[in-house]
Design a protein around this motif. Structure first.
Motif, mmCIF file in Angstrom:
data_model
loop_
_atom_site.group_PDB
_atom_site.id
_atom_site.type_symbol
_atom_site.label_atom_id
_atom_site.label_comp_id
_atom_site.label_asym_id
_atom_site.label_seq_id
_atom_site.Cartn_x
_atom_site.Cartn_y
_atom_site.Cartn_z
ATOM 1 N N SER A 191 0.724 -1.397 0.143
ATOM 2 C CA SER A 191 0.079 0.103 0.071
ATOM 3 C C SER A 191 0.767 1.136 0.077
ATOM 4 O O SER A 191 0.386 2.111 -0.107
ATOM 5 N N ALA A 192 2.477 1.053 0.116
ATOM 6 C CA ALA A 192 2.846 2.406 0.105
ATOM 7 C C ALA A 192 4.567 1.985 -0.662
ATOM 8 O O ALA A 192 5.358 1.331 0.048
ATOM 9 N N LEU A 193 4.559 2.235 -1.899
ATOM 10 C CA LEU A 193 5.802 2.078 -2.614
ATOM 11 C C LEU A 193 6.539 3.278 -2.714
ATOM 12 O O LEU A 193 6.066 4.229 -3.408
ATOM 13 N N PHE A 194 7.684 3.085 -2.435
ATOM 14 C CA PHE A 194 8.786 4.223 -2.888
ATOM 15 C C PHE A 194 9.473 4.109 -4.135
ATOM 16 O O PHE A 194 9.480 2.982 -4.595
ATOM 17 N N LEU A 195 9.500 5.309 -4.789
ATOM 18 C CA LEU A 195 9.965 5.164 -6.211
ATOM 19 C C LEU A 195 11.714 5.187 -6.106
ATOM 20 O O LEU A 195 12.376 6.295 -5.993
ATOM 21 N N VAL A 196 12.237 4.045 -6.107
ATOM 22 C CA VAL A 196 13.666 3.741 -6.035
ATOM 23 C C VAL A 196 14.209 3.981 -7.357
ATOM 24 O O VAL A 196 13.997 3.403 -8.457
ATOM 25 N N HIS A 197 15.203 4.964 -7.296
ATOM 26 C CA HIS A 197 15.875 5.614 -8.540
ATOM 27 C C HIS A 197 16.637 4.260 -9.199
ATOM 28 O O HIS A 197 17.479 3.742 -8.431
#
Length: 330
Positions: A191-197
């Motif tokens: 439900s909470a996904l970080f945009l990993v570069h």
């Protein structure tokens, strides 16, 4: 992601070759030609004796009036329905999409493909291209394969970054050269996904690897096509994943290799949409999250109050599928 079929009935080897090179998912062909197609490349065949059987798995339906729409909705629950219109118009498609029907729209050219992709701001999910004009076919395939979906990204505020000890982390090497502002959506909770570069940044010690996302610990989730999530540990060569950019555009990418190695980890805590959210990433300068303006932010330099991009979802997940259920993950 949108599915693309190309019609090669009557048989036309040039159309099949163009479909294969253009990334089509399937070809509609006459009876008796499936083996010829398989000799040219691996692709789904649709015919009386194909991978999908016309008349059984796939049917054609000529829509003549609004009264046909409810029947098409019912048929589309169990079969793939190729829609034929007595005159080419978007109105039946608008109505069917609004009613939840999953139909296959036939198009003859680039312009028609552009139109059906924008119907009700969602477009049809499945298209059959019927054109013997090679230039038009290539142009239409290029349009459909370059399309992006969207995900809503929000700003999360970093609260705390803490060393978490050693653990197994996953590097995802894709068959795509990513650009600044792109990466993968990864998090401790679906439900909470970080945009990993992606590793697109020049570094004095390590050369850029724009095909790679050092994505996180083995337990973490990532978003994949089909409305699903997967654990990073489940991914393998040939799987499709979503590549996202800082504007929320997402495209499908193919995994070329997965590397799982023991590395020191960091737990990253943040606040977004009134929720406490977390992810675990490798403790290294080359691992980066993404700022709201698309800039990579090294995890070792993150401090309280910094803003990063995340995708927030209210629903829970069961075996990767979205469900309406109250789930607490901490």
């Amino acid at each position: 992601m949108r599915k693309i079929w190309v019609k090669a009935d009557p048989w036309n080897k040039d159309i099949i070759t163009t479909a294969l090179e253009g990334g089509a998912d399937g070809v509609l062909i006459p009876k008796g030609y499936s083996e010829k197609v398989k000799e040219l490349g691996k692709i789904q065949t649709i015919s009386e004796d194909g991978d999908l059987k016309t008349g059984k798995d796939v049917i054609f339906y000529t829509i003549k009036s609004g009264e046909d729409e409810d029947e098409i909705v019912k048929l589309s629950l169990n079969k793939k329905v190729i829609l034929e219109c007595t005159d080419w118009t978007v109105i039946p498609l608008e109505n069917l999409i609004a009613k939840g029907a999953d139909v296959i729209a036939q198009v003859q050219n680039y312009q028609q493909a552009s139109t059906v992709c924008g119907i009700l701001e969602k477009g049809v999910k499945h298209i059959l291209i019927d054109s013997s004009d090679m230039a038009e076919l290539k142009k239409t395939l290029s349009l459909l394969n370059s399309e992006t979906d969207k995900v809503s990204l929000e700003h999360a505020e970093i609260d705390e970054v803490i060393p978490a000890g050693m653990g197994d982390r996953v590097c995802v090497d894709t068959c795509t050269s990513m650009i600044p502002g792109q990466g993968m959506l990864v998090g401790n909770s679906s439900s909470a996904l970080f945009l990993v570069h992606a590793e697109t940044v020049e570094n004095p010690y390590v050369s850029p690897r724009p095909f790679r996302v050092n994505a996180g610990a083995v337990h973490a989730y990532t978003r994949v096509p089909g409305g699903k999530t997967k654990y990073l540990s489940e991914l393998c060569a040939g799987d499709q994943i979503y590549i996202a950019d800082y504007k929320g555009n997402i495209t499908a990418g193919i995994i070329g290799r997965i590397k799982i190695e023991k590395r020191p980890l960091l737990i990253i805590k943040a606040l977004a949409a009134g929720k406490k959210i977390t992810t675990i990433l490798q403790n290294a300068e080359t691992i980066r999250l993404t700022s709201p303006d698309g800039k990579p932010m090294s995890v070792v330099n993150l401090k309280k109050g910094d803003k990063v991009l995340v995708a927030i979802e209210e629903s829970g997940r069961h075996f990767g599928y979205k469900i309406e259920e109250t789930i607490l993950e901490q």
